[in-house]
Scaffold this motif. Structure first.
Motif, PDB file in Angstrom:
ATOM      1  N   SER A   3       0.781  -1.025   0.033  1.00 16.55           N
ATOM      2  CA  SER A   3       0.096   0.011   0.054  1.00 16.55           C
ATOM      3  C   SER A   3       0.697   1.295   0.036  1.00 16.55           C
ATOM      4  CB  SER A   3      -1.045  -0.006   1.408  1.00 16.55           C
ATOM      5  OG  SER A   3      -1.636   1.358   1.406  1.00 16.55           O
ATOM      6  N   ILE A   5       0.034   4.256   1.078  1.00 17.67           N
ATOM      7  CA  ILE A   5       0.048   4.823   2.503  1.00 17.67           C
ATOM      8  C   ILE A   5       1.015   4.224   3.710  1.00 17.67           C
ATOM      9  CG2 ILE A   5      -1.295   5.341   4.530  1.00 17.67           C
ATOM     10  CD1 ILE A   5      -3.800   5.518   2.297  1.00 17.67           C
ATOM     11  N   LEU A   6       0.963   2.841   3.541  1.00 25.84           N
ATOM     12  CA  LEU A   6       1.885   2.212   4.424  1.00 25.84           C
ATOM     13  C   LEU A   6       3.121   2.025   4.210  1.00 25.84           C
ATOM     14  CD1 LEU A   6      -0.067  -1.193   4.990  1.00 25.84           C
ATOM     15  CD2 LEU A   6       0.051   0.592   6.456  1.00 25.84           C
ATOM     16  N   SER A   7       3.590   2.411   2.858  1.00 25.83           N
ATOM     17  CA  SER A   7       5.043   2.563   2.446  1.00 25.83           C
ATOM     18  C   SER A   7       5.648   3.953   2.630  1.00 25.83           C
ATOM     19  CB  SER A   7       5.164   2.648   0.946  1.00 25.83           C
ATOM     20  OG  SER A   7       4.869   1.295   0.418  1.00 25.83           O
ATOM     21  N   TYR A   8       4.582   5.093   2.952  1.00 25.45           N
ATOM     22  CA  TYR A   8       4.832   6.370   3.036  1.00 25.45           C
ATOM     23  C   TYR A   8       4.976   6.345   4.699  1.00 25.45           C
ATOM     24  CZ  TYR A   8       4.136  11.312   3.689  1.00 25.45           C
ATOM     25  OH  TYR A   8       4.456  12.482   3.923  1.00 25.45           O
ATOM     26  N   LEU A   9       4.493   5.829   5.617  1.00 27.92           N
ATOM     27  CA  LEU A   9       4.405   5.854   7.018  1.00 27.92           C
ATOM     28  C   LEU A   9       5.814   4.964   7.437  1.00 27.92           C
ATOM     29  CD1 LEU A   9       0.649   5.128   8.192  1.00 27.92           C
ATOM     30  CD2 LEU A   9       2.012   7.375   8.158  1.00 27.92           C
ATOM     31  N   PRO A  16       3.550   0.457  10.801  1.00 31.46           N
ATOM     32  CA  PRO A  16       2.176   0.418  10.627  1.00 31.46           C
ATOM     33  C   PRO A  16       1.173  -0.438  11.602  1.00 31.46           C
ATOM     34  CG  PRO A  16       3.297   0.003   8.529  1.00 31.46           C
ATOM     35  CD  PRO A  16       4.283   0.002   9.569  1.00 31.46           C
TER      36      PRO A  16
END
Length: 177
Positions: A3, A5-9, A16
């Motif tokens: 994902s 978003i998960l990569s960004y976080l 995550p």
């Protein structure tokens, strides 16, 4: 699972899993609050159902009219009580509220201090002084008028002390001379 978003976080060092755990805790809290709200609503509905049971609009109107009548009666009673309280307060302004009592031995011949000077005054220090002198021959009583804390007739030492006690305090103070 890939994902953005998960990569960004994860690029900022945020795991995550912590976010998932936080969201689960939040969901659990919201679920508990939802159950609590449902219980309160059920309780409210029971009270409402009990209130409305067997009532149509006419009986509800009668109930409301009776309550209004009771309210008017309570207001009338309250006005009556307020009037009575104000009358009592007005009467308290003229009753004797201050006292001073001095017991003494009038002629120094008998023990027991059977003579006394009693001052009874109202709020404005108006009233009277009773002086009772006891001797072997008999008992003699004198009354002197007190106006605004003073007497137009000369007061004895005991009478002056009783008057001073009455003016300065509101209690039942007894002095032995």
């Amino acid at each position: 699972m890939n994902s953005p978003i998960l990569s960004y976080l994860s690029s900022y060092g945020i795991d995550p899993a912590y976010i998932m755990i936080g969201l689960l805790v939040l969901i659990l809290i919201l679920f508990i609050l939802y159950i609590r709200t449902l219980c309160r609503m059920k309780k409210f509905y029971r009270a409402y159902d009990r209130f409305m049971r067997g009532k149509d609009m006419e009986s509800m109107e009668d109930t409301m009219l009776k309550q209004f009548d009771r309210l008017e009666a309570l207001e009338a009673s309250d006005e009556k009580k307020e009037k009575q309280i104000s009358e009592i307060f007005e009467n308290l302004q003229i009753v004797y509220q201050k006292t001073g009592l001095v017991k003494y031995d009038a002629f120094r011949e008998m023990s027991g201090k059977l003579s006394y000077a009693l001052a009874l005054l109202d709020k404005n220090s108006n009233g009277f002084m009773v002086n009772s002198m006891y001797s072997r021959e008999g008992c003699y009583s004198y009354v002197k008028e007190i106006i605004k804390g003073e007497s137009y007739i000369t007061l004895s030492e005991e009478e002056q002390e009783a008057l001073k006690m009455a003016i300065e305090s509101n209690g039942d103070i007894v002095s032995d001379k």
